[in-house]
Structure formats: structure tokens, C-alpha cells
Motif scaffolding. Structure first.
Motif, PDB file in Angstrom:
ATOM      1  N   ALA A 127       0.629  -1.257   0.121  1.00 17.31           N
ATOM      2  CA  ALA A 127      -0.171   0.047  -0.223  1.00 17.31           C
ATOM      3  C   ALA A 127       0.769   1.204  -0.120  1.00 17.31           C
ATOM      4  CB  ALA A 127      -0.910  -0.133   1.071  1.00 17.31           C
ATOM      5  N   HIS A 128       0.406   2.351  -0.498  1.00 16.43           N
ATOM      6  CA  HIS A 128       1.036   3.539  -0.252  1.00 16.43           C
ATOM      7  C   HIS A 128       0.708   4.154   1.246  1.00 16.43           C
ATOM      8  CE1 HIS A 128       2.381   7.488  -1.341  1.00 16.43           C
ATOM      9  NE2 HIS A 128       1.451   7.989  -0.642  1.00 16.43           N
ATOM     10  N   MET A 129       1.879   4.130   1.815  1.00 12.69           N
ATOM     11  CA  MET A 129       1.687   4.369   3.341  1.00 12.69           C
ATOM     12  C   MET A 129       2.222   5.599   3.673  1.00 12.69           C
ATOM     13  SD  MET A 129       2.551   0.471   4.761  1.00 12.69           S
ATOM     14  CE  MET A 129       3.796   0.114   3.635  1.00 12.69           C
ATOM     15  N   GLU A 130       1.872   6.363   5.067  1.00 11.80           N
ATOM     16  CA  GLU A 130       2.318   7.457   5.518  1.00 11.80           C
ATOM     17  C   GLU A 130       2.647   7.199   6.610  1.00 11.80           C
ATOM     18  OE1 GLU A 130      -1.314   9.858   4.912  1.00 11.80           O
ATOM     19  OE2 GLU A 130      -0.491  10.848   3.118  1.00 11.80           O
ATOM     20  N   PRO A 131       4.167   6.957   7.083  1.00  6.72           N
ATOM     21  CA  PRO A 131       4.645   6.614   8.345  1.00  6.72           C
ATOM     22  C   PRO A 131       4.704   8.114   9.158  1.00  6.72           C
ATOM     23  CG  PRO A 131       6.156   5.977   6.571  1.00  6.72           C
ATOM     24  CD  PRO A 131       5.151   6.526   5.819  1.00  6.72           C
ATOM     25  N   GLN A 132       4.464   7.731  10.348  1.00  9.93           N
ATOM     26  CA  GLN A 132       4.868   9.091  11.275  1.00  9.93           C
ATOM     27  C   GLN A 132       5.670   8.397  12.125  1.00  9.93           C
ATOM     28  OE1 GLN A 132       1.068  10.829  12.403  1.00  9.93           O
ATOM     29  NE2 GLN A 132       1.579  12.435  11.142  1.00  9.93           N
ATOM     30  N   ILE A 133       7.081   9.038  12.466  1.00  7.00           N
ATOM     31  CA  ILE A 133       8.026   8.419  13.272  1.00  7.00           C
ATOM     32  C   ILE A 133       8.643   9.571  14.036  1.00  7.00           C
ATOM     33  CG2 ILE A 133      10.185   7.235  13.382  1.00  7.00           C
ATOM     34  CD1 ILE A 133       9.527   6.237  10.541  1.00  7.00           C
ATOM     35  N   PHE A 134       8.407   9.269  15.582  1.00  3.47           N
ATOM     36  CA  PHE A 134       8.874  10.090  16.381  1.00  3.47           C
ATOM     37  C   PHE A 134      10.271   9.856  16.886  1.00  3.47           C
ATOM     38  CE2 PHE A 134       4.380  11.031  15.666  1.00  3.47           C
ATOM     39  CZ  PHE A 134       4.205  12.373  15.603  1.00  3.47           C
ATOM     40  N   ALA A 135      11.213  10.054  16.401  1.00  2.00           N
ATOM     41  CA  ALA A 135      12.515   9.635  16.755  1.00  2.00           C
ATOM     42  C   ALA A 135      12.768   9.953  18.157  1.00  2.00           C
ATOM     43  CB  ALA A 135      13.555  10.335  15.902  1.00  2.00           C
ATOM     44  N   ASP A 136      13.593   8.925  19.029  1.00  2.00           N
ATOM     45  CA  ASP A 136      13.977   9.334  20.291  1.00  2.00           C
ATOM     46  C   ASP A 136      15.428   9.159  20.133  1.00  2.00           C
ATOM     47  OD1 ASP A 136      14.549   9.113  22.963  1.00  2.00           O
ATOM     48  OD2 ASP A 136      13.809   7.138  23.207  1.00  2.00           O
ATOM     49  N   GLY A 137      16.054  10.352  20.027  1.00  2.00           N
ATOM     50  CA  GLY A 137      17.676  10.415  20.114  1.00  2.00           C
ATOM     51  C   GLY A 137      18.118  11.524  19.214  1.00  2.00           C
ATOM     52  N   PRO A 138      18.118  11.246  18.196  1.00  2.00           N
ATOM     53  CA  PRO A 138      17.800   9.925  17.315  1.00  2.00           C
ATOM     54  C   PRO A 138      18.843   9.080  17.162  1.00  2.00           C
ATOM     55  CG  PRO A 138      18.625  11.593  15.689  1.00  2.00           C
ATOM     56  CD  PRO A 138      18.612  12.253  17.162  1.00  2.00           C
ATOM     57  N   VAL A 139      18.319   7.952  17.345  1.00  2.00           N
ATOM     58  CA  VAL A 139      19.356   6.491  17.146  1.00  2.00           C
ATOM     59  C   VAL A 139      18.641   5.688  16.065  1.00  2.00           C
ATOM     60  CG1 VAL A 139      19.777   4.516  18.208  1.00  2.00           C
ATOM     61  CG2 VAL A 139      19.448   6.394  19.806  1.00  2.00           C
ATOM     62  N   THR A 140      19.477   5.674  14.818  1.00  2.00           N
ATOM     63  CA  THR A 140      19.105   5.152  13.853  1.00  2.00           C
ATOM     64  C   THR A 140      20.329   4.122  13.072  1.00  2.00           C
ATOM     65  OG1 THR A 140      17.798   7.023  13.170  1.00  2.00           O
ATOM     66  CG2 THR A 140      18.319   5.450  11.388  1.00  2.00           C
ATOM     67  N   ILE A 141      19.738   2.906  13.036  1.00  2.00           N
ATOM     68  CA  ILE A 141      20.919   1.707  12.702  1.00  2.00           C
ATOM     69  C   ILE A 141      20.338   1.022  11.448  1.00  2.00           C
ATOM     70  CG2 ILE A 141      21.875  -0.494  13.134  1.00  2.00           C
ATOM     71  CD1 ILE A 141      21.564   0.593  16.219  1.00  2.00           C
ATOM     72  N   VAL A 142      21.259   0.789  10.544  1.00  2.00           N
ATOM     73  CA  VAL A 142      20.911   0.018   9.301  1.00  2.00           C
ATOM     74  C   VAL A 142      21.787  -1.207   9.412  1.00  2.00           C
ATOM     75  CG1 VAL A 142      20.966  -0.025   6.603  1.00  2.00           C
ATOM     76  CG2 VAL A 142      20.828   2.252   7.904  1.00  2.00           C
ATOM     77  N   MET A 143      20.733  -2.218   9.144  1.00  2.83           N
ATOM     78  CA  MET A 143      21.157  -3.731   9.288  1.00  2.83           C
ATOM     79  C   MET A 143      20.749  -4.423   7.971  1.00  2.83           C
ATOM     80  SD  MET A 143      20.447  -6.063  12.713  1.00  2.83           S
ATOM     81  CE  MET A 143      20.812  -4.710  13.906  1.00  2.83           C
ATOM     82  N   ASP A 144      21.890  -5.233   7.597  1.00  2.00           N
ATOM     83  CA  ASP A 144      21.710  -6.050   6.637  1.00  2.00           C
ATOM     84  C   ASP A 144      22.131  -7.532   6.893  1.00  2.00           C
ATOM     85  OD1 ASP A 144      21.959  -7.410   4.173  1.00  2.00           O
ATOM     86  OD2 ASP A 144      23.055  -5.685   3.180  1.00  2.00           O
ATOM     87  N   SER A 145      20.836  -8.495   6.798  1.00  2.00           N
ATOM     88  CA  SER A 145      20.965 -10.050   7.247  1.00  2.00           C
ATOM     89  C   SER A 145      22.126 -10.509   6.655  1.00  2.00           C
ATOM     90  CB  SER A 145      19.754 -10.718   6.867  1.00  2.00           C
ATOM     91  OG  SER A 145      19.560 -10.529   5.464  1.00  2.00           O
ATOM     92  N   ARG A 146      22.799 -10.033   5.282  1.00  4.08           N
ATOM     93  CA  ARG A 146      23.851 -10.767   4.616  1.00  4.08           C
ATOM     94  C   ARG A 146      24.975 -10.544   5.358  1.00  4.08           C
ATOM     95  NH1 ARG A 146      22.086  -7.883  -1.028  1.00  4.08           N
ATOM     96  NH2 ARG A 146      21.648  -6.426   0.512  1.00  4.08           N
ATOM     97  N   VAL A 147      25.254  -9.437   5.934  1.00  3.45           N
ATOM     98  CA  VAL A 147      26.363  -9.005   6.899  1.00  3.45           C
ATOM     99  C   VAL A 147      26.428 -10.012   8.065  1.00  3.45           C
ATOM    100  CG1 VAL A 147      27.640  -7.325   8.199  1.00  3.45           C
ATOM    101  CG2 VAL A 147      26.717  -6.765   5.991  1.00  3.45           C
ATOM    102  N   LEU A 148      25.223 -10.054   8.837  1.00  2.00           N
ATOM    103  CA  LEU A 148      25.140 -10.905   9.792  1.00  2.00           C
ATOM    104  C   LEU A 148      25.338 -12.282   9.628  1.00  2.00           C
ATOM    105  CD1 LEU A 148      21.875  -9.319  11.483  1.00  2.00           C
ATOM    106  CD2 LEU A 148      24.363  -9.193  12.292  1.00  2.00           C
ATOM    107  N   LEU A 149      24.933 -13.014   8.428  1.00  2.00           N
ATOM    108  CA  LEU A 149      24.920 -14.373   8.198  1.00  2.00           C
ATOM    109  C   LEU A 149      26.580 -14.600   7.591  1.00  2.00           C
ATOM    110  CD1 LEU A 149      21.736 -14.775   6.240  1.00  2.00           C
ATOM    111  CD2 LEU A 149      22.342 -15.823   8.436  1.00  2.00           C
ATOM    112  N   LYS A 150      27.196 -13.695   7.244  1.00  2.00           N
ATOM    113  CA  LYS A 150      28.504 -13.929   6.844  1.00  2.00           C
ATOM    114  C   LYS A 150      29.525 -13.854   8.117  1.00  2.00           C
ATOM    115  CE  LYS A 150      28.656 -11.816   2.600  1.00  2.00           C
ATOM    116  NZ  LYS A 150      29.005 -10.794   1.623  1.00  2.00           N
ATOM    117  N   SER A 151      28.935 -13.495   9.190  1.00  2.00           N
ATOM    118  CA  SER A 151      29.978 -13.373  10.593  1.00  2.00           C
ATOM    119  C   SER A 151      29.776 -14.600  11.424  1.00  2.00           C
ATOM    120  CB  SER A 151      29.720 -12.145  11.219  1.00  2.00           C
ATOM    121  OG  SER A 151      28.452 -11.918  11.391  1.00  2.00           O
TER     122      SER A 151
END
Length: 151
Positions: A127-151
Motif C-alpha cells: 500500500a501507499h503508506m504514510e509513516p509518522q516516526i517520532f525519533a528518540d535520540g535520534p538513534v538509527t541503525i541500518v542492518m543487513d542480514s547478509r552481513v550478519l550471516l557472513k559473520s
């Protein structure tokens, strides 16, 4: 799978002006499913994200996880996280999983999180979604499962 994890005081997502998912203090996760992803990608991400120690303890150190604080989660599908931007100015999304498989793995990821978190809500896949995100910090992390599976 790629996840953009945002620590939030609250978040919600609307479709056609109606709130379809929300959470209080916890995490908002934008989740993109790649063509080669499997249930193992969902499992490793769900386990890592629910245990990620990015919430403050009594000494104001990021030492507590979502499960430790009894936090909530909102998961929103986002195929644009799989954009390739190497050539030209228009991203291509050929790396994203086909919609049926992406929806299945997105739902599976949310179910895995529900097994560990009291409240996990989702948006509406495709669907076309409209998120509203009220950041706390901000603390933002980008995670890739391929990186986790390689380690």
C-alpha cells in the motif's frame, strides 16, 4: 533483508488516512526483502533487532534491549531499501524480492518479533503508506542480514 531501525517514542503508519499500525516507545523498523532472502534472513534479523541494546539503563548508557524495556515495535515494508543507485539518477529495484515472496517474509519477520515482543504491529504490504516516526535520540541503525550471516 535490509532493516532501518529507528528508536522511537512513538510511531504510526496510515493508509488512506486511517491508522493501520502503531507503537509506543520502542522501535520502528523499515524492512526491505531482497530476491535471495530466505526465512533464515528473517530469523537472524528478528533475533538481532529484538536484542539490540540501544535503550538507556539507569546510568544513561545504551545497555538495554527492546525486550528489557518491554518496548513495542512497528514494522513497515519498504522495497526501496533495495534500490540500486550505481547508474544514472533513477534507482532500480531489481534486487527486491517478488511481491508474494516479499510479503511472506515480511509477515514471517513480524511473527518472529511477536514471539519476543509484547506488541508488534505492521503496515499494509504494497500500500501507499504514510509513516509518522517520532525519533528518540535520534538513534538509527541500518542492518543487513547478509552481513550478519557472513559473520
Amino acid at each position: 533483508m535490509i532493516a532501518v531501525i529507528q528508536r522511537v517514542s512513538r510511531a504510526c503508519v496510515r493508509v488512506d488516512g486511517e491508522t493501520v499500525g502503531s507503537c509506543g516507545a520502542g522501535l520502528c523498523v523499515l524492512l526491505g526483502v531482497a530476491k535471495e532472502d530466505t526465512e533464515r534472513d528473517a530469523q537472524v534479523l528478528a533475533d538481532k533487532i529484538t536484542g539490540l541494546r540501544i535503550f538507556s539503563d539507569e546510568n544513561d548508557k545504551m545497555n538495554r534491549s527492546l525486550t528489557d524495556i518491554d518496548g513495542e515495535m512497528l514494522v513497515i515494508s519498504n522495497f526501496t531499501l533495495l534500490a540500486s543507485y550505481k547508474k544514472g539518477r533513477r534507482p532500480d529495484y531489481m534486487g527486491a524480492a517478488a511481491p508474494d515472496e516479499a510479503d511472506r517474509l515480511y509477515r514471517y519477520f513480524a511473527e518472529l518479533c511477536r514471539a519476543q515482543i509484547r506488541k508488534v504491529e505492521t503496515g499494509v504490504f504494497g500500500a501507499h503508506m504514510e509513516p509518522q516516526i517520532f525519533a528518540d535520540g535520534p538513534v538509527t541503525i541500518v542492518m543487513d542480514s547478509r552481513v550478519l550471516l557472513k559473520s
